[in-house]
Design a protein around this motif. Structure first.
Motif, mmCIF file in Angstrom:
data_model
loop_
_atom_site.group_PDB
_atom_site.id
_atom_site.type_symbol
_atom_site.label_atom_id
_atom_site.label_comp_id
_atom_site.label_asym_id
_atom_site.label_seq_id
_atom_site.Cartn_x
_atom_site.Cartn_y
_atom_site.Cartn_z
ATOM 1 N N ASN A 121 0.815 -1.209 0.000
ATOM 2 C CA ASN A 121 0.000 0.000 0.000
ATOM 3 C C ASN A 121 0.852 1.263 0.000
ATOM 4 O OD1 ASN A 121 -2.590 -1.232 -0.008
ATOM 5 N ND2 ASN A 121 -2.192 -1.858 2.096
ATOM 6 N N ILE A 122 2.160 1.089 -0.187
ATOM 7 C CA ILE A 122 3.094 2.204 -0.319
ATOM 8 C C ILE A 122 3.722 2.127 -1.709
ATOM 9 C CG2 ILE A 122 5.241 3.261 0.509
ATOM 10 C CD1 ILE A 122 2.952 3.523 2.505
ATOM 11 N N LEU A 123 3.610 3.232 -2.443
ATOM 12 C CA LEU A 123 4.229 3.337 -3.762
ATOM 13 C C LEU A 123 5.451 4.236 -3.627
ATOM 14 C CD1 LEU A 123 4.009 2.692 -6.831
ATOM 15 C CD2 LEU A 123 2.813 4.881 -7.049
ATOM 16 N N ASN A 124 6.603 3.702 -3.993
ATOM 17 C CA ASN A 124 7.831 4.490 -4.001
ATOM 18 C C ASN A 124 7.943 5.179 -5.358
ATOM 19 O OD1 ASN A 124 9.139 3.767 -1.391
ATOM 20 N ND2 ASN A 124 8.928 1.721 -2.258
ATOM 21 N N VAL A 125 8.135 6.482 -5.325
ATOM 22 C CA VAL A 125 8.248 7.296 -6.533
ATOM 23 C C VAL A 125 9.597 8.001 -6.454
ATOM 24 C CG1 VAL A 125 7.243 9.166 -7.879
ATOM 25 C CG2 VAL A 125 5.749 7.640 -6.558
ATOM 26 N N ARG A 126 10.496 7.644 -7.358
ATOM 27 C CA ARG A 126 11.859 8.186 -7.308
ATOM 28 C C ARG A 126 12.139 9.021 -8.552
ATOM 29 N NH1 ARG A 126 16.498 4.180 -5.691
ATOM 30 N NH2 ARG A 126 15.513 4.600 -3.679
ATOM 31 N N GLY A 127 12.611 10.238 -8.322
ATOM 32 C CA GLY A 127 13.036 11.126 -9.403
ATOM 33 C C GLY A 127 14.546 11.299 -9.354
ATOM 34 N N TYR A 128 15.165 11.387 -10.525
ATOM 35 C CA TYR A 128 16.623 11.468 -10.637
ATOM 36 C C TYR A 128 17.087 12.770 -11.283
ATOM 37 C CZ TYR A 128 16.765 6.393 -9.961
ATOM 38 O OH TYR A 128 16.644 5.125 -9.468
ATOM 39 N N ILE A 129 18.199 13.299 -10.737
ATOM 40 C CA ILE A 129 18.985 14.335 -11.398
ATOM 41 C C ILE A 129 20.393 13.767 -11.456
ATOM 42 C CG2 ILE A 129 19.878 16.688 -11.301
ATOM 43 C CD1 ILE A 129 17.525 17.431 -9.534
ATOM 44 N N GLY A 130 20.800 13.320 -12.622
ATOM 45 C CA GLY A 130 22.104 12.659 -12.730
ATOM 46 C C GLY A 130 22.140 11.447 -11.828
ATOM 47 N N PHE A 131 23.135 11.415 -10.910
ATOM 48 C CA PHE A 131 23.268 10.304 -9.973
ATOM 49 C C PHE A 131 22.476 10.522 -8.685
ATOM 50 C CE2 PHE A 131 27.251 10.048 -12.446
ATOM 51 C CZ PHE A 131 27.087 8.769 -12.937
ATOM 52 N N PHE A 132 21.987 11.721 -8.496
ATOM 53 C CA PHE A 132 21.251 12.045 -7.287
ATOM 54 C C PHE A 132 19.776 11.730 -7.471
ATOM 55 C CE2 PHE A 132 24.900 14.876 -7.512
ATOM 56 C CZ PHE A 132 25.525 14.586 -6.304
ATOM 57 N N TYR A 133 19.116 11.385 -6.379
ATOM 58 C CA TYR A 133 17.692 11.063 -6.468
ATOM 59 C C TYR A 133 16.971 11.422 -5.179
ATOM 60 C CZ TYR A 133 19.029 6.846 -3.890
ATOM 61 O OH TYR A 133 19.526 5.976 -2.963
ATOM 62 N N LYS A 134 15.662 11.508 -5.308
ATOM 63 C CA LYS A 134 14.784 11.708 -4.158
ATOM 64 C C LYS A 134 13.636 10.725 -4.310
ATOM 65 C CE LYS A 134 11.717 15.064 -2.016
ATOM 66 N NZ LYS A 134 11.191 16.426 -2.072
ATOM 67 N N THR A 135 13.316 10.038 -3.227
ATOM 68 C CA THR A 135 12.227 9.067 -3.253
ATOM 69 C C THR A 135 11.099 9.551 -2.351
ATOM 70 O OG1 THR A 135 13.824 7.279 -3.581
ATOM 71 C CG2 THR A 135 11.599 6.647 -2.903
ATOM 72 N N MET A 136 9.908 9.576 -2.897
ATOM 73 C CA MET A 136 8.711 9.911 -2.135
ATOM 74 C C MET A 136 7.932 8.625 -1.905
ATOM 75 S SD MET A 136 7.510 13.237 -4.297
ATOM 76 C CE MET A 136 7.750 12.392 -5.857
ATOM 77 N N GLU A 137 7.200 8.583 -0.819
ATOM 78 C CA GLU A 137 6.312 7.457 -0.544
ATOM 79 C C GLU A 137 4.880 7.945 -0.621
ATOM 80 O OE1 GLU A 137 7.347 5.789 3.240
ATOM 81 O OE2 GLU A 137 9.026 4.671 2.401
ATOM 82 N N TRP A 138 4.105 7.316 -1.484
ATOM 83 C CA TRP A 138 2.681 7.621 -1.603
ATOM 84 C C TRP A 138 1.905 6.466 -1.004
ATOM 85 C CZ3 TRP A 138 2.203 9.357 -7.428
ATOM 86 C CH2 TRP A 138 2.958 10.518 -7.623
ATOM 87 N N GLU A 139 0.777 6.772 -0.419
ATOM 88 C CA GLU A 139 -0.038 5.753 0.236
ATOM 89 C C GLU A 139 -1.278 5.447 -0.584
ATOM 90 O OE1 GLU A 139 -2.298 5.284 4.473
ATOM 91 O OE2 GLU A 139 -0.373 6.334 4.438
ATOM 92 N N ARG A 140 -1.550 4.147 -0.743
ATOM 93 C CA ARG A 140 -2.725 3.721 -1.492
ATOM 94 C C ARG A 140 -3.982 4.294 -0.830
ATOM 95 N NH1 ARG A 140 -3.062 -0.399 -5.106
ATOM 96 N NH2 ARG A 140 -1.196 -1.403 -4.263
ATOM 97 N N MET A 141 -4.838 4.869 -1.636
ATOM 98 C CA MET A 141 -6.072 5.456 -1.111
ATOM 99 C C MET A 141 -7.096 4.351 -0.874
ATOM 100 S SD MET A 141 -8.155 8.515 -2.844
ATOM 101 C CE MET A 141 -9.740 8.969 -2.225
#
Length: 143
Positions: A121-141
């Motif tokens: 029920n957690i979706l990991n959403v990762r965005g990248y800039i080159g080698f760097f990244y940020k991961t957000m966690e979204w929760e299933r509604m």
């Protein structure tokens, strides 16, 4: 007769289990500082690719905001209703080679998404800039 019944039972259980484990549906995004729900994004499939559309912005004052910094067809479109996740393809347990747009600044990032291995029920959403990244966690509604 027992084998036939067992096969049907196993088939139904497999369908239920696999449907419960997919990424498709509605997801709540959160403000990481306050923990409040910011928006609802629907992840869907079209023509073999995966996309995500902003269904609802929770703050009523922000619902008419436009993506003024976006480029191309997304420029000056309402953020509520915007397809901000585009062109993901399934690769094992992940969906890769997609992009995600930050509607606040119009920047587009390479991205991948996947279900959390401990909590589907957690979706990991990762965005990248080159080698760097940020991961957000979204929760299933839950409806």
């Amino acid at each position: 007769m027992k084998n036939w019944l067992l096969s049907i039972s196993f088939g139904l259980l497999s369908c239920f289990y696999s449907n419960a484990q997919d990424i498709f549906g509605k997801w709540e995004t959160y403000n990481r500082h306050t923990g409040e729900v910011r928006s609802i994004v629907e992840v869907f499939q079209k023509n073999g690719k995966v996309y995500g559309k902003v269904l609802r912005i929770m703050d009523k004052e922000d619902r008419d905001n436009l993506c003024t910094e976006c480029e191309g067809d997304d420029k000056n479109q309402k953020i509520e209703g915007l397809v901000l996740m585009k062109n993901y393809e399934k690769d094992g347990e992940e969906y890769v080679d997609g992009t995600i747009t930050n509607p606040n600044d119009g920047k587009v990032y390479r991205s991948k998404i996947w279900l959390d291995e401990n909590d589907p029920n957690i979706l990991n959403v990762r965005g990248y800039i080159g080698f760097f990244y940020k991961t957000m966690e979204w929760e299933r509604m839950t409806e």
